[in-house]
Design a protein around this motif. Sequence first.
Motif, PDB file in Angstrom:
ATOM      1  N   SER A 193       0.832  -1.207   0.000  1.00  0.00           N
ATOM      2  CA  SER A 193       0.000   0.000   0.000  1.00  0.00           C
ATOM      3  C   SER A 193       0.866   1.256   0.000  1.00  0.00           C
ATOM      4  O   SER A 193       0.591   2.217  -0.717  1.00  0.00           O
TER       5      SER A 193
ATOM      6  N   TYR B  93      -5.078   6.810   6.257  1.00  0.00           N
ATOM      7  CA  TYR B  93      -5.079   7.283   4.869  1.00  0.00           C
ATOM      8  C   TYR B  93      -5.026   8.808   4.779  1.00  0.00           C
ATOM      9  O   TYR B  93      -4.603   9.365   3.769  1.00  0.00           O
TER      10      TYR B  93
ATOM     11  N   TYR C  39       3.107   7.995   4.754  1.00  0.00           N
ATOM     12  CA  TYR C  39       2.213   6.850   4.967  1.00  0.00           C
ATOM     13  C   TYR C  39       2.930   5.758   5.770  1.00  0.00           C
ATOM     14  O   TYR C  39       2.335   5.141   6.659  1.00  0.00           O
TER      15      TYR C  39
ATOM     16  N   VAL D 230       0.961   3.905  -3.136  1.00  0.00           N
ATOM     17  CA  VAL D 230       0.551   5.288  -2.891  1.00  0.00           C
ATOM     18  C   VAL D 230       1.605   6.250  -3.442  1.00  0.00           C
ATOM     19  O   VAL D 230       1.285   7.249  -4.096  1.00  0.00           O
TER      20      VAL D 230
ATOM     21  N   PRO E  58      -1.119  10.703   4.250  1.00  0.00           N
ATOM     22  CA  PRO E  58      -0.572  11.031   2.926  1.00  0.00           C
ATOM     23  C   PRO E  58      -1.414  12.054   2.178  1.00  0.00           C
ATOM     24  O   PRO E  58      -0.878  12.853   1.406  1.00  0.00           O
ATOM     25  N   ILE E  59      -2.729  12.065   2.395  1.00  0.00           N
ATOM     26  CA  ILE E  59      -3.584  13.061   1.747  1.00  0.00           C
ATOM     27  C   ILE E  59      -3.211  14.453   2.233  1.00  0.00           C
ATOM     28  O   ILE E  59      -3.093  15.401   1.446  1.00  0.00           O
TER      29      ILE E  59
ATOM     30  N   SER F 162       1.027   8.672  -6.762  1.00  0.00           N
ATOM     31  CA  SER F 162       1.238  10.110  -6.604  1.00  0.00           C
ATOM     32  C   SER F 162       2.143  10.640  -7.707  1.00  0.00           C
ATOM     33  O   SER F 162       1.868  11.681  -8.318  1.00  0.00           O
TER      34      SER F 162
ATOM     35  N   THR G  48      -6.883   1.915  -0.234  1.00  0.00           N
ATOM     36  CA  THR G  48      -5.940   1.090   0.529  1.00  0.00           C
ATOM     37  C   THR G  48      -6.482   0.676   1.892  1.00  0.00           C
ATOM     38  O   THR G  48      -5.953  -0.267   2.498  1.00  0.00           O
TER      39      THR G  48
ATOM     40  N   CYS H 174      -5.790   6.475  -1.815  1.00  0.00           N
ATOM     41  CA  CYS H 174      -5.547   6.333  -0.375  1.00  0.00           C
ATOM     42  C   CYS H 174      -6.741   5.679   0.317  1.00  0.00           C
ATOM     43  O   CYS H 174      -6.574   4.812   1.184  1.00  0.00           O
TER      44      CYS H 174
END
Length: 356
Positions: free
Chosen positions: A106, A223, A211, A110, A226-227, A114, A142, A139
């Motif tokens: 995951s 999640y 992450y 990610v 990372p967002i 990206s 996952t 995200c």
Amino acid sequence: MIENSNKKTTYFKIITALKAVTNITPSERPLHRAFLSAIACSTPAFIGIAIDQFYQGLMACMGALVILYLPAAAFKKQMFTMASGSILFVMSFTIASVTSFSAISSVLIVGFLSFVNSIICRKIHIGPPGSFFPFMLACVATVIPFDLTTLPERTLLVAIGCAIASCFAFAYCLIFRTNTSPPKVELSPSETKVSTWKLELFESLLIMGTYAIALSLNLDNPYWAPISCAAVLQGRQLLSVLTRKVQRIIGTLLGLLIASLIFSSELAPIHMAILIMGLIFAIEVLMYKNYALGVIFVTPITILFAEITSSSMSADQLIYARFLDILIGSAIGAVGSWLIIHNYIKLYKDQATEKS
């Protein structure tokens, strides 16, 4: 004297950034755009209610978010943007779902998505919010329980959501025709010196590291870390980064309060569908006026899509976990942005030295 001058400049930037947090920027986006987005994004939920498949309708709502990418441009450009955005949405969600069987896979996917999404959006000139929402879907994918047997159904639902939004966009564009060309995003002199793909690779590694750190801290479905990192990294100037970081934290705090009310209340599906419509309308109206106000409503709707079918936490635990995500992601994003900006400053100094 020079040192005192630099300190005064830094203090001025900080004060300006803090003032910018509450600034309301005039927006030229017509109000009917907000109604379009609200109706398009909530339609899958209402359809789900009508056929007694509400949770499937929510999954399709994620795909319908592609309506937010509809540009003020010529008809051909509008349709191209909707088609390419839909492909990015479905591709990102599918790849992330397939590789969500372990934490390591995951994290890697990610970072990969990206990087790839950023390059694709730049190459085909997809404007703001750029690669953000396809990345957000990745995200979210996952943390959805891994199950290959339901993967085709989930992917199809996201694609249906994209198709519904595209149909609304097509009808809207026929009614409100425009030949306006969206402004092109110009690279700064420093960005032309530094290979753009290298910057995108660096940002992807930061997001991947964010992450990984969040997972290593045993946070439940982190999640949002990372967002948050990706959102902060969108800034290219020190003032922009500082403002966006403060706005994201403030907006997320208020958004988490709204999310806590949603998850602590036993809302009927019809009420949740209406809520989605209201949240999307608020995002469309407020995001372009003040980032913090927009994030207030982005936060609960993202948590709603991610947690409604996969979370067993209480409302208080959910809000605490998402707040830790935002702190980790924003902090790492701010550090990464500072490193990028510092590199820009060095390039400017080198250019000035060469000229002299």
